[in-house]
Design a protein around this motif. Structure first.
Motif, PDB file in Angstrom:
ATOM      1  N   TYR A  83     174.050  46.183  11.383  1.00 27.85           N
ATOM      2  CA  TYR A  83     175.486  46.321  11.617  1.00 27.85           C
ATOM      3  C   TYR A  83     175.712  47.279  12.783  1.00 27.85           C
ATOM      4  O   TYR A  83     175.112  48.355  12.847  1.00 27.85           O
ATOM      5  N   GLY A 106     186.745  48.249  11.160  1.00 20.72           N
ATOM      6  CA  GLY A 106     185.451  48.164  10.490  1.00 20.72           C
ATOM      7  C   GLY A 106     185.478  47.206   9.305  1.00 20.72           C
ATOM      8  O   GLY A 106     186.392  46.401   9.169  1.00 20.72           O
ATOM      9  N   SER A 129     174.288  52.225  16.633  1.00 27.96           N
ATOM     10  CA  SER A 129     175.342  52.483  17.616  1.00 27.96           C
ATOM     11  C   SER A 129     174.722  52.429  19.006  1.00 27.96           C
ATOM     12  O   SER A 129     173.583  52.844  19.198  1.00 27.96           O
ATOM     13  N   ILE A 130     175.475  51.907  19.983  1.00 24.93           N
ATOM     14  CA  ILE A 130     174.928  51.907  21.347  1.00 24.93           C
ATOM     15  C   ILE A 130     175.363  53.159  22.118  1.00 24.93           C
ATOM     16  O   ILE A 130     175.049  53.308  23.299  1.00 24.93           O
ATOM     17  N   GLY A 131     176.097  54.058  21.477  1.00 26.16           N
ATOM     18  CA  GLY A 131     176.498  55.288  22.151  1.00 26.16           C
ATOM     19  C   GLY A 131     177.764  55.859  21.546  1.00 26.16           C
ATOM     20  O   GLY A 131     178.411  55.208  20.746  1.00 26.16           O
ATOM     21  N   PHE A 179     180.962  56.129  21.696  1.00 26.43           N
ATOM     22  CA  PHE A 179     182.271  55.636  22.120  1.00 26.43           C
ATOM     23  C   PHE A 179     182.656  54.480  21.205  1.00 26.43           C
ATOM     24  O   PHE A 179     181.803  53.910  20.523  1.00 26.43           O
ATOM     25  N   LEU A 187     184.437  50.737  20.632  1.00 21.52           N
ATOM     26  CA  LEU A 187     184.799  49.457  21.242  1.00 21.52           C
ATOM     27  C   LEU A 187     185.788  48.747  20.317  1.00 21.52           C
ATOM     28  O   LEU A 187     185.931  49.114  19.149  1.00 21.52           O
TER      29      LEU A 187
HETATM   30  C1  4G3 Z   1     185.057  51.084  14.104  1.00 21.10           C
HETATM   31  C2  4G3 Z   1     180.006  49.627  17.707  1.00 21.10           C
HETATM   32  C3  4G3 Z   1     184.842  50.137  15.142  1.00 21.10           C
HETATM   33  C4  4G3 Z   1     184.302  50.964  12.938  1.00 21.10           C
HETATM   34  C5  4G3 Z   1     181.143  48.972  17.233  1.00 21.10           C
HETATM   35  C6  4G3 Z   1     183.215  49.018  13.818  1.00 21.10           C
HETATM   36  C7  4G3 Z   1     181.400  50.936  19.097  1.00 21.10           C
HETATM   37  C8  4G3 Z   1     180.147  50.626  18.647  1.00 21.10           C
HETATM   38  C9  4G3 Z   1     183.949  49.110  14.975  1.00 21.10           C
HETATM   39  C10 4G3 Z   1     183.389  49.953  12.805  1.00 21.10           C
HETATM   40  C11 4G3 Z   1     182.377  49.340  17.720  1.00 21.10           C
HETATM   41  C12 4G3 Z   1     178.936  51.373  19.158  1.00 21.10           C
HETATM   42  C13 4G3 Z   1     183.721  48.126  16.057  1.00 21.10           C
HETATM   43  N1  4G3 Z   1     182.484  50.304  18.644  1.00 21.10           N
HETATM   44  N2  4G3 Z   1     179.139  52.572  19.695  1.00 21.10           N
HETATM   45  N3  4G3 Z   1     183.552  48.768  17.305  1.00 21.10           N
HETATM   46  O1  4G3 Z   1     177.845  50.873  19.068  1.00 21.10           O
HETATM   47  O2  4G3 Z   1     182.675  49.853  11.672  1.00 21.10           O
END
Ligand code: 4G3
Length: 230
Positions: free
Chosen positions: A82, A113, A128-130, A132, A134
């Motif tokens: 996930y 989410g 997580s890719i970082g 921030f 998205l």
């Molecule tokens: C909030 C991954 C947003 C909760 C997903 C999912 C950034 C990343 C989201 C949640 C995302 C990342 C979807 N944003 N930094 N947005 O890898 O569970």
């Protein structure tokens, strides 16, 4: 390797069927399938989100369509991932280890989410890719797939993949030059034209060290420690 992606927006994955990843799929090194979570909704209006218990902003993805879509794809050898801002931060080492998996299932969340119980029941790893946020997990998912796919044996030409050792060294890449020898008044460093491979390697290493020292003091410290241990 087999990769299943579960998303509410399959059309976002068009770019992953271009260039090197397209070739990887044509050569049967990678099989990529993108499924729409909405197709699994048992709701009369195919709804996949709802208001959060306890109140608050935005919507949360409901567990039923997500759970059913994951269970549909899952086999005894799958790893379910996930993408979320609170996952463990992705890096090159992770890209290399994921490239060795037989079957990956990526779950992309949207809105605020997904229902926590789906994560508890089905997800093996949160990435997580970082640091921030998205609008959805889709772009993060594509980043992870691209980074891991180029570590699957045969996906890149062998000369290309060698270069990655620069990330385990850990130094940043040295600058590259190609023709012409002079561009807008800027010359290619003389040593690269010399044909002296030992001098070229030395120059490149010096450049790598200098750029790492300037831009990534954290990596530079790591490099100094590694050198000391040798
Ligand atoms: C909030 C991954 C947003 C909760 C997903 C999912 C950034 C990343 C989201 C949640 C995302 C990342 C979807 N944003 N930094 N947005 O890898 O569970």
């Amino acid at each position: 390797m087999k990769i299943d992606v579960l998303t509410l927006f399959p059309e976002m994955f068009a770019p992953i069927n271009a260039s090197i990843l397209k070739r990887a799929q044509e050569n049967n090194l990678l099989s990529l399938e993108v499924a729409n979570i909405r197709d699994y909704s048992k709701d009369t209006h195919r709804k996949c989100d709802d208001y959060p218990y306890g109140g608050g902003n935005g919507m949360v993805m409901t567990p039923q369509p997500l759970y059913d879509s994951i269970m549909d794809k899952k086999t005894p050898n799958s790893k379910v991932i996930y993408l979320s801002p609170k996952g463990k931060v992705f890096n090159q080492k992770k890209a290399i280890s994921l490239a060795k998996e037989e079957h990956l299932i990526f779950v992309c969340g949207h809105y605020e989410g997904v229902d926590e119980r789906v994560l508890q029941l089905c997800v093996d790893e949160e990435i997580s890719i970082g640091d921030f946020v998205l609008t959805g997990g889709e772009l993060a998912c594509m980043v992870v797939i691209d980074a891991l796919a180029r570590n699957i044996a045969g996906v890149l030409g062998n000369e290309e993949s060698k270069n990655d050792e620069s990330f385990s060294l850990p130094l940043l890449e040295y600058p590259q030059y190609t023709r012409p020898q002079v561009f807008e008044g800027l010359e290619v460093p003389q040593v690269l034209l010399s044909g002296n491979h030992k001098e070229v390697d030395k120059f490149r290493l010096e450049q790598s060290i200098e750029i790492t020292k300037q831009r990534r003091p954290d990596l530079y410290e790591k490099y100094l420690k590694m050198k000391d241990e040798k």
